[in-house]
Scaffold this active site. Structure first.
Site, mmCIF file in Angstrom:
data_model
loop_
_atom_site.group_PDB
_atom_site.id
_atom_site.type_symbol
_atom_site.label_atom_id
_atom_site.label_comp_id
_atom_site.label_asym_id
_atom_site.label_seq_id
_atom_site.Cartn_x
_atom_site.Cartn_y
_atom_site.Cartn_z
ATOM 1 N N HIS A 124 54.811 35.580 43.784
ATOM 2 C CA HIS A 124 53.605 35.721 42.948
ATOM 3 C C HIS A 124 53.891 36.541 41.699
ATOM 4 O O HIS A 124 53.553 36.121 40.599
ATOM 5 C CB HIS A 124 52.463 36.376 43.746
ATOM 6 N N HIS A 158 14.753 49.148 28.145
ATOM 7 C CA HIS A 158 14.537 50.233 29.113
ATOM 8 C C HIS A 158 15.696 51.224 29.043
ATOM 9 O O HIS A 158 16.454 51.409 29.984
ATOM 10 C CB HIS A 158 14.351 49.655 30.526
ATOM 11 N N GLU A 171 24.219 39.368 36.068
ATOM 12 C CA GLU A 171 24.537 40.024 34.799
ATOM 13 C C GLU A 171 25.985 39.824 34.374
ATOM 14 O O GLU A 171 26.272 39.628 33.188
ATOM 15 C CB GLU A 171 24.230 41.530 34.882
ATOM 16 N N ILE A 194 47.868 31.719 48.785
ATOM 17 C CA ILE A 194 48.666 32.941 48.651
ATOM 18 C C ILE A 194 48.049 33.822 47.564
ATOM 19 O O ILE A 194 47.704 33.339 46.484
ATOM 20 C CB ILE A 194 50.141 32.618 48.257
ATOM 21 N N ASP A 215 43.026 31.312 43.890
ATOM 22 C CA ASP A 215 42.319 31.983 44.987
ATOM 23 C C ASP A 215 41.603 33.237 44.486
ATOM 24 O O ASP A 215 40.469 33.521 44.877
ATOM 25 C CB ASP A 215 43.318 32.408 46.080
ATOM 26 N N ASN A 235 46.682 27.528 46.889
ATOM 27 C CA ASN A 235 48.007 27.705 47.505
ATOM 28 C C ASN A 235 47.955 28.687 48.672
ATOM 29 O O ASN A 235 48.977 28.995 49.281
ATOM 30 C CB ASN A 235 49.033 28.161 46.459
ATOM 31 N N HIS A 285 54.866 36.879 36.482
ATOM 32 C CA HIS A 285 54.375 36.173 37.667
ATOM 33 C C HIS A 285 54.828 34.717 37.637
ATOM 34 O O HIS A 285 54.154 33.868 37.051
ATOM 35 C CB HIS A 285 52.852 36.210 37.699
ATOM 36 N N PHE A 317 21.674 48.340 33.929
ATOM 37 C CA PHE A 317 22.517 47.309 34.540
ATOM 38 C C PHE A 317 23.623 46.822 33.601
ATOM 39 O O PHE A 317 24.338 45.875 33.923
ATOM 40 C CB PHE A 317 21.661 46.151 35.049
ATOM 41 N N GLY A 371 42.929 37.427 32.417
ATOM 42 C CA GLY A 371 43.705 38.440 33.142
ATOM 43 C C GLY A 371 42.820 39.075 34.193
ATOM 44 O O GLY A 371 43.180 39.124 35.364
ATOM 45 N N PRO A 372 41.623 39.546 33.789
ATOM 46 C CA PRO A 372 40.673 40.012 34.801
ATOM 47 C C PRO A 372 40.136 38.794 35.552
ATOM 48 O O PRO A 372 39.389 37.992 34.985
ATOM 49 C CB PRO A 372 39.580 40.698 33.974
ATOM 50 N N HIS A 413 16.932 53.111 37.923
ATOM 51 C CA HIS A 413 16.629 52.280 36.762
ATOM 52 C C HIS A 413 16.695 53.050 35.444
ATOM 53 O O HIS A 413 16.316 52.525 34.406
ATOM 54 C CB HIS A 413 15.233 51.654 36.917
ATOM 55 N N ARG A 446 11.479 47.512 22.328
ATOM 56 C CA ARG A 446 11.746 46.219 22.984
ATOM 57 C C ARG A 446 10.813 45.141 22.429
ATOM 58 O O ARG A 446 11.217 43.997 22.243
ATOM 59 C CB ARG A 446 11.628 46.309 24.500
HETATM 60 C C1 LIG Z 1 39.710 41.486 38.467
HETATM 61 C C2 LIG Z 1 41.135 41.519 38.869
HETATM 62 N N1 LIG Z 1 41.484 42.134 40.004
HETATM 63 C C3 LIG Z 1 42.777 42.205 40.363
HETATM 64 C C4 LIG Z 1 43.757 41.657 39.589
HETATM 65 C C5 LIG Z 1 45.212 41.798 39.972
HETATM 66 N N2 LIG Z 1 45.758 40.510 40.415
HETATM 67 C C6 LIG Z 1 46.434 39.720 39.588
HETATM 68 S S1 LIG Z 1 46.900 38.288 40.292
HETATM 69 C C7 LIG Z 1 46.193 38.724 41.777
HETATM 70 C C8 LIG Z 1 46.261 37.785 42.943
HETATM 71 C C9 LIG Z 1 45.788 36.459 42.538
HETATM 72 O O1 LIG Z 1 45.939 35.522 43.521
HETATM 73 P P1 LIG Z 1 45.793 34.002 43.124
HETATM 74 O O2 LIG Z 1 44.674 33.820 42.213
HETATM 75 O O3 LIG Z 1 45.780 33.242 44.388
HETATM 76 O O4 LIG Z 1 47.093 33.685 42.278
HETATM 77 P P2 LIG Z 1 48.517 33.180 42.836
HETATM 78 O O5 LIG Z 1 49.135 34.326 43.555
HETATM 79 O O6 LIG Z 1 48.248 32.055 43.737
HETATM 80 O O7 LIG Z 1 49.242 32.833 41.600
HETATM 81 C C10 LIG Z 1 45.620 39.977 41.686
HETATM 82 C C11 LIG Z 1 44.915 40.645 42.793
HETATM 83 C C12 LIG Z 1 43.351 41.029 38.397
HETATM 84 N N3 LIG Z 1 44.228 40.490 37.555
HETATM 85 N N4 LIG Z 1 42.041 40.942 38.077
HETATM 86 MG MG LIG Z 2 46.818 31.831 45.279
#
Ligand SMILES: Cc1ncc(C[n+]2csc(CCOP(=O)(O)OP(=O)(O)O)c2C)c(N)n1
Ligand SMILES: [Mg+2]
Length: 641
Positions: free
Chosen positions: A255, A437, A387, A182, A150, A180, A30, A413, A119-120, A449, A333
């Site tokens: 991207h 629980h 959570e 995008i 974003d 940005n 990226h 949960f 990453g997530p 629950h 608990r």
């Molecule tokens: C929880 C999660 N969902 C989806 C993705 C897949 N993903 C990676 S980057 C991205 C878009 C991110 O957009 P932005 O944060 O604006 O980054 P930019 O394109 O501006 O670098 C997505 C959907 C991920 N990495 N984590």
């Molecule tokens: Mg962006």
């Protein structure tokens, strides 16, 4: 020190080119976000961030989190240019290749200087809140910087975590939002119309804005950010994705795909770099990074030493564990609360809180006060009903290194916590999750629950230990086992309902994950072997005693932690669950899959399990309905005789 405009420009452009080269060589990755943030990142590293590459674990360092983990080429460029953890240019050439430290997304375990794995999207921002909170709770003055995009701000977790940080007036946290407009599918506004400024102002953040490609504008915002210690700061940095790419800047295409040979050459030409050269960094750029390192080293030398107290010994914690009276009946608990309070007395590292369920989870550390707005002296935290953010904030605190933080909620949960649990397991962070629980015995609240599949789904997470104690004494010992484990996270599942107290569930036994709790009569291939966890252990003991009275050889194995048991040497496991004992009753108030690894053949294995959703009603009635009675347990065992 403020650098000259031309030097900053050169450093930022060198980063852009390095990023684009890395992605081009890997044929994947990226480039856009990293290129867009290059000016901000260069300014941050060269003029604001307090970080010493030769001592990346310095306690007083600023923490830097790249919440958009897809911007890993930016991370690796900065670490390489600064000489952190000897990350070489050759390693940048191995970007995204198997076995390299320059993995697709930044992984904490691979390179010193990566504070948390990201990453997530969104979790990095929440972990940044955790890092900032840990700093405040240790009365440190270091800052936590989070670069986010974003995607991070669209994720729900950012709402939870940033609302929490605002409520606490969590100064020392600066999030720089790469605005940005995008994302992958196009303009971010296709899916997000929020007024981000108003959103964060309403949380209580200080919101600043800058042109993310204008150094004096960036400095203006950063100067104002570091001057405000009283609340978290959001810097909305307006940028262009892929900035510098001749035709692809501002487009979603940049991207997540290499620029392509022509576009890359065009980028280099436009920025005054040799289009024929790759991975060529001007010496002046290395010199700028070295100068900054020298500057921070001086700052560090002038600061009082910040040595962390050494960790409390496990022996002290073990000595503090309470012993429970077998004459009484106790919900695990409640026992868990008693144990945590006892440990807290000798173990200052233990801090944490619940997602608004402290009275039910019983996790309050009664003598130690609460963290509140602007006051970080307590050891209990009101996470609010959040959570996922709670779990990620706990991870951030664990990543800081001093605390053994916990987060608590109802077990059902835990599904809301799962993404952060997974990341803790991947990072090898010793976060602790307390889930009360733990089964349909919740009763009247009904199936929403009552956890059923959660136990097995969490057991499926690699490097995650799931503890389900059978009584109060096992609960104490499970805590000892969790504290002993430093290489990954754990959770403990506790009951709402009272359970008999077992007289001899000692830490030595429980800390092997599974042990023979009760055995009578001949121990051979005709023995009925019960394998159970938690509250179901008592049903099995009951049934086993009845069979024993009839002269039948029986054995009950209590299995407070399957993962820990699985890690024991084969001879011990065989001595507890002999392969010759094939007549087995496996009992757990959850899906049968949970203990399936102890099943032999369908003809010789019976499951006391719940393979449907629970129901609303008094728990004794539910136990009848679902077959969780001593009689039914006995009936299943008799099918094997
Ligand atoms: C929880 C999660 N969902 C989806 C993705 C897949 N993903 C990676 S980057 C991205 C878009 C991110 O957009 P932005 O944060 O604006 O980054 P930019 O394109 O501006 O670098 C997505 C959907 C991920 N990495 N984590
Ligand atoms: Mg962006």
């Amino acid at each position: 020190m403020k650098h000259e405009e031309k030097d900053m420009r050169l450093a930022a452009n060198a980063i852009r080119v390095l990023v684009a080269d890395m992605v081009e060589k890997a044929k994947s990755g990226h480039p856009g976000g990293s290129m867009g943030q290059a000016d901000v990142a260069a300014t941050l590293w060269l003029e604001y961030l307090k970080f010493v590459p030769s001592d990346p674990k310095w306690v007083g360092r600023d923490r830097l989190v790249f919440s958009g983990g897809h911007c890993s080429p930016l991370v690796y460029s900065l670490l390489h240019l600064s000489g952190t953890d000897s990350l070489s240019i050759d390693e940048l050439k191995q970007f995204r290749q198997f076995g390299s430290r320059t993995a697709g997304h930044p992984e904490r375990e691979l390179i010193c200087g990566i504070e948390v794995t990201t990453g997530p999207l969104g979790q990095g921002l929440a972990m940044g809140v955790g890092l900032a909170l840990a700093a405040k709770m240790k009365s440190r003055t270091n800052r936590t910087w989070v670069l986010c995009g974003d995607g991070d701000l669209e994720e729900g977790i950012s709402h939870e975590a940033c609302s929490f940080a605002g409520t606490l007036g969590l100064g020392g946290l600066v999030a720089v939002y790469d605005s940005n407009n995008i994302t992958i599918e196009g303009e971010a506004t296709l899916a997000m119309h929020d007024d981000t400024r108003k959103r964060f102002e309403s949380y209580g953040w200080n919101v600043l804005e800058c042109d993310g490609h204008d150094f004096s504008s960036i400095r203006g915002a950063f100067d104002a950010a570091v001057a405000d210690e009283s609340r978290p700061v959001l810097v909305i940095s307006h940028t262009h994705i892929g900035c510098g790419a001749p035709t692809k800047h501002d487009s979603p295409e940049v991207h997540g795909a290499p620029l392509g040979a022509d576009e890359l050459a065009g980028l280099k030409r436009a920025l005054g770099f040799d289009p024929a050269a790759s991975f060529a960094v001007p010496d002046e750029v290395y010199a700028l990074f070295s100068a900054r390192t020298a500057e921070v080293e001086k700052l560090r030398a002038a600061e009082p030493s910040l040595a962390e107290p050494s960790p409390t010994s496990l022996a002290d914690c073990l000595a503090a564990l309470p012993k429970f009276d077998p004459a009484k009946s106790v919900a695990t608990r409640s026992a868990c609360g008693t144990v945590m309070n006892a440990i807290a007395e000798v173990y200052p590292e233990l801090v944490g809180g619940s997602a608004d369920l402290e009275p039910s989870n019983k996790t309050g550390l009664k003598k130690f006060g609460w963290v509140s707005a602007g006051d970080f002296g307590g050891r209990n935290i009101h996470f609010g009903i959040r959570e996922l953010a709670m779990s990620a904030i706990v991870n951030g605190m664990a990543a800081d290194g001093y605390f053994r933080p916990f987060g608590a909620t109802f077990f059902v949960f835990s599904d809301y916590c799962k993404p952060a649990i997974r990341l803790a397991a991947l990072m090898g962070l010793p976060s602790i999750y307390v889930f009360s629980h733990d089964s349909f015995y919740v009763g009247e609240d009904g199936p929403t629950h009552e956890p059923v599949e959660q136990i097995e789904s969490l057991r499926c997470v690699p490097n995650f230990d799931v503890y389900r104690p059978a009584d109060a004494n096992e609960t104490a010992a499970c805590w000892a086992a969790m504290l002993a484990r430093t290489e990954g996270p754990s959770c403990i599942l506790t009951t709402r309902q009272n359970l008999p107290v077992l007289p001899d569930a000692t830490p030595e036994k429980v800390m092997r994950g599974g042990y023979v709790l009760f055995a009578e009569g001949r121990q051979d291939e005709n023995t009925i072997l019960f394998v159970a966890t938690g509250s179901e252990v008592h049903l099995c003991v009951d049934a086993a005693k009845k069979l024993a009275a009839e002269g039948r050889g029986v054995r009950v194995v209590s299995l407070p932690c399957v993962e820990l048991f699985t890690r024991q040497e084969a001879a011990y496991r065989e001595s507890v669950v002999p392969s010759t004992m094939t007549r087995r009753v496996l009992a757990e108030a959850g899906v049968a899959k949970g203990l399936m690894e102890f099943a032999v053949a369908p003809t010789t294995t019976r499951h006391l399990s719940l393979d449907r959703f629970g129901a609303s009603g008094p728990y004794a009635r539910l136990a009848e309905e679902f077959g969780f009675t001593p009689e039914n347990c006995l009936r299943l065992a008799r099918e094997l005789t």
